[in-house]
Design a protein around this motif. Structure first.
Motif, short mmCIF file in Angstrom:
data_model
loop_
_atom_site.label_atom_id
_atom_site.label_comp_id
_atom_site.label_asym_id
_atom_site.label_seq_id
_atom_site.Cartn_x
_atom_site.Cartn_y
_atom_site.Cartn_z
N SER A 95 115.29 -22.00 61.32
CA SER A 95 114.52 -21.01 62.10
C SER A 95 113.04 -21.08 61.76
CB SER A 95 115.06 -19.61 61.82
OG SER A 95 114.94 -19.26 60.44
N LYS A 96 112.71 -21.36 60.50
CA LYS A 96 111.30 -21.49 60.12
C LYS A 96 110.68 -22.71 60.80
CE LYS A 96 111.16 -19.19 55.61
NZ LYS A 96 110.83 -19.35 54.17
N ILE A 97 111.43 -23.79 60.85
CA ILE A 97 110.92 -25.00 61.51
C ILE A 97 110.59 -24.70 62.97
CG2 ILE A 97 111.53 -27.32 62.29
CD1 ILE A 97 113.10 -27.69 59.71
N LYS A 98 111.49 -24.00 63.65
CA LYS A 98 111.26 -23.66 65.06
C LYS A 98 110.03 -22.77 65.21
CE LYS A 98 114.54 -25.89 67.13
NZ LYS A 98 114.17 -27.02 68.04
N ASP A 99 109.90 -21.80 64.33
CA ASP A 99 108.74 -20.91 64.40
C ASP A 99 107.45 -21.68 64.20
OD1 ASP A 99 110.39 -18.76 64.81
OD2 ASP A 99 110.34 -18.06 62.73
N TRP A 100 107.44 -22.58 63.23
CA TRP A 100 106.23 -23.36 62.96
C TRP A 100 105.92 -24.34 64.07
CZ3 TRP A 100 103.36 -24.51 58.08
CH2 TRP A 100 103.41 -23.42 57.19
N GLN A 101 106.96 -24.89 64.67
CA GLN A 101 106.73 -25.79 65.81
C GLN A 101 105.95 -25.09 66.91
OE1 GLN A 101 111.00 -27.54 66.19
NE2 GLN A 101 109.63 -29.00 67.18
N GLY A 102 106.35 -23.87 67.22
CA GLY A 102 105.67 -23.13 68.27
C GLY A 102 104.28 -22.68 67.87
N TYR A 150 102.22 -23.90 65.44
CA TYR A 150 101.24 -24.93 65.06
C TYR A 150 101.37 -26.22 65.87
CZ TYR A 150 100.81 -21.79 61.06
OH TYR A 150 100.63 -20.69 60.27
N ASN A 151 102.17 -26.18 66.93
CA ASN A 151 102.30 -27.32 67.83
C ASN A 151 102.77 -28.57 67.08
OD1 ASN A 151 102.19 -28.60 70.34
ND2 ASN A 151 100.07 -29.28 70.03
N ILE A 152 103.86 -28.44 66.33
CA ILE A 152 104.43 -29.54 65.56
C ILE A 152 105.47 -30.26 66.41
CG2 ILE A 152 105.63 -30.19 63.44
CD1 ILE A 152 102.96 -28.85 62.90
N PRO A 153 105.33 -31.57 66.63
CA PRO A 153 106.32 -32.29 67.43
C PRO A 153 107.66 -32.42 66.69
CG PRO A 153 104.69 -33.80 66.53
CD PRO A 153 104.20 -32.42 66.23
N GLU A 154 108.72 -32.48 67.45
CA GLU A 154 110.07 -32.55 66.90
C GLU A 154 110.23 -33.73 65.94
OE1 GLU A 154 113.84 -31.27 66.10
OE2 GLU A 154 112.47 -30.26 67.49
N LYS A 155 109.61 -34.85 66.26
CA LYS A 155 109.78 -36.06 65.44
C LYS A 155 109.13 -35.92 64.06
CE LYS A 155 105.62 -38.48 67.07
NZ LYS A 155 105.04 -38.62 65.73
N ASN A 156 108.32 -34.89 63.87
CA ASN A 156 107.66 -34.69 62.58
C ASN A 156 108.27 -33.53 61.79
OD1 ASN A 156 105.94 -36.72 63.31
ND2 ASN A 156 104.14 -35.44 63.59
N CYS A 157 109.48 -33.12 62.17
CA CYS A 157 110.18 -32.03 61.49
C CYS A 157 111.34 -32.58 60.67
CB CYS A 157 110.70 -31.02 62.51
SG CYS A 157 109.40 -30.19 63.46
N TYR A 158 111.43 -32.15 59.43
CA TYR A 158 112.44 -32.67 58.50
C TYR A 158 113.08 -31.53 57.72
CZ TYR A 158 110.12 -37.13 59.40
OH TYR A 158 109.57 -38.23 60.01
N ASN A 159 114.31 -31.77 57.26
CA ASN A 159 114.95 -30.88 56.29
C ASN A 159 115.08 -31.64 54.98
OD1 ASN A 159 117.39 -32.48 56.41
ND2 ASN A 159 117.93 -31.38 58.29
N TYR A 160 115.66 -31.02 53.97
CA TYR A 160 115.70 -31.66 52.66
C TYR A 160 116.74 -32.77 52.58
CZ TYR A 160 112.67 -27.85 51.32
OH TYR A 160 111.61 -26.98 51.25
N GLU A 161 117.62 -32.82 53.55
CA GLU A 161 118.62 -33.91 53.58
C GLU A 161 118.04 -35.18 54.19
OE1 GLU A 161 119.53 -30.63 54.43
OE2 GLU A 161 120.28 -30.54 52.37
N ASN A 162 117.30 -35.05 55.28
CA ASN A 162 116.79 -36.26 55.95
C ASN A 162 115.33 -36.57 55.62
OD1 ASN A 162 115.17 -34.50 57.45
ND2 ASN A 162 116.38 -34.67 59.32
#
Length: 371
Positions: free
Chosen positions: A76-83, A85-97
């Motif tokens: 949910s934090k990733i989604k919030d930050w994407q909106g 700060y305009n972060i593209p999906e390809k630049n979003c990661y979790n601790y596993e990947n």
């Protein structure tokens, strides 16, 4: 600074040999247009808590650094930050990947803003992925871990910087200039008071597994680091005493209040206090044979205020994290040398002093410091 300008950054130009893309940034000012043409450090923030948000907001005004990615264990934090700060999906990661970030040529550096105990592994993973690392302080929970982080970054041929924002703050730099220019005479004494109140037993800062200790591993580092750059020497001994009034919150291995004294080769001494049990403590005092400087507040988010025997310090008021990220981008991209180091070795030195403080508390004896 946030109210004066908004920087719009646009990717473009030819890729650098280090895969850092040049960016043109425009800063609107009344009656004029200021253009920055040059490489920009493209940063992914790891750990999306309160301080990470402060950094991200401050980076909106940067010309030489740009937030382009995030790493978090909370979708949910990733989604919030994407909106936000305009972060593209390809630049979003979790601790596993996260390790697959090595294949992402649009990210140059990772800013680690996770709890202290996670800094070591987070930094080494980022370095192995070929990314420069900015790591919040304290850099680790031991000097051994800190040195391993330094070694890993050197092996990967990436830079490791520690989030010492005060090293770029104008009032602080003015005090250092005054000391270097002899305006204070021979330095004789430094006092550093840093603290605030924690009443929540569930906060990660009072969890030894995550924090590595208590107030010394958080707010205390400001007085340790401040004593070093204010006095202009490295300490050679320390004595220390611990006071604990609330063991329900500050359990074994989590210090509540520590008073410590440092000695320097010139004979100068420092008296410092670090606490999680008192508010209204944010003061530096530097005394010399010709004058003095007092800073209060001295290390919080500002505005920093100071006065000397000559009168008030009148350096510009800045957003610390904006200036920090601009300067760190310059260090990474252009090899700029800061007035006060912010590299991994600087972080290791602070960790060695913290360990000496804890040893002095435990033994009740003066501890020698070898940096």
């Amino acid at each position: 600074m946030n109210s004066r300008r908004l920087f719009l950054q646009k990717l473009g130009g030819t890729a650098l040999a280090t895969q850092l893309a040049p960016i043109a940034a425009w800063a609107a000012k009344p009656g004029m247009e200021e253009t920055y043409q040059g490489p920009v450090l493209r940063v992914a923030i790891m750990g999306l808590g309160g301080y990470a948000t402060r950094v991200a907001d401050a980076m909106k005004d940067c010309k030489k650094a740009k937030l382009v990615g995030v790493i978090s264990g909370t979708p949910s934090k990733i989604k919030d930050w994407q909106g936000k700060y305009n972060i593209p999906e390809k630049n979003c990661y979790n601790y596993e990947n996260f390790d697959t970030i090595k294949n992402n040529k649009d990210i140059d550096a990772v800013y680690v803003i996770t709890p202290n105990a996670l800094h070591h592994d987070n930094t080494i993973r980022a370095a192995r992925a070929g990314k420069h690392v900015i790591c919040e302080k304290p850099m680790a929970i031991s000097a051994k871990e800190g040195q391993e982080m330094v070694d890993a970054c050197k092996k990967a041929n990436v830079k490791l910087l520690i989030g010492y924002r005060m090293h770029f703050e104008p009032q602080t730099l003015e005090v250092i200039r005054m000391r270097k220019d002899g305006e204070l005479g021979k330095i004789t004494f430094f006092q550093g008071l840093t603290g605030f109140t924690i009443n929540d037993p569930n906060q990660w800062r009072v969890d030894k597994k995550l924090a590595g200790g208590g107030s010394m591993m958080d707010i205390g580092i400001y007085s340790i680091n401040g004593a070093r750059y204010m006095v202009g020497e490295e300490p050679i001994w320390v004595t220390a005493q611990e006071t604990k009034t609330n063991p329900a919150i500050f359990k074994e291995g989590v210090d509540e209040t520590v008073q410590f004294q440092l000695g320097f080769p010139s004979g100068a001494v420092a008296s410092c206090l670090s606490t999680y049990n008192m508010n209204n403590l944010d003061r530096f005092f530097l005394n010399g044979t010709k004058g003095y400087v007092e800073m209060c507040p001295s290390t919080n988010y500002g505005p920093i205020q100071g006065r000397s025997h000559k009168g008030p310090l009148n350096q510009p008021i800045v957003t610390h994290q904006t200036v920090q990220m601009e300067e760190m981008a310059d260090i990474i991209l252009n090899g700029k040398k800061p007035v006060v180091p912010v590299d991994g070795e600087e972080g290791v030195r602070d960790m060695k002093i913290i360990e000496a403080v804890y040893a002095a508390v435990k033994s009740g004896q003066k501890q020698k410091i070898s940096l």
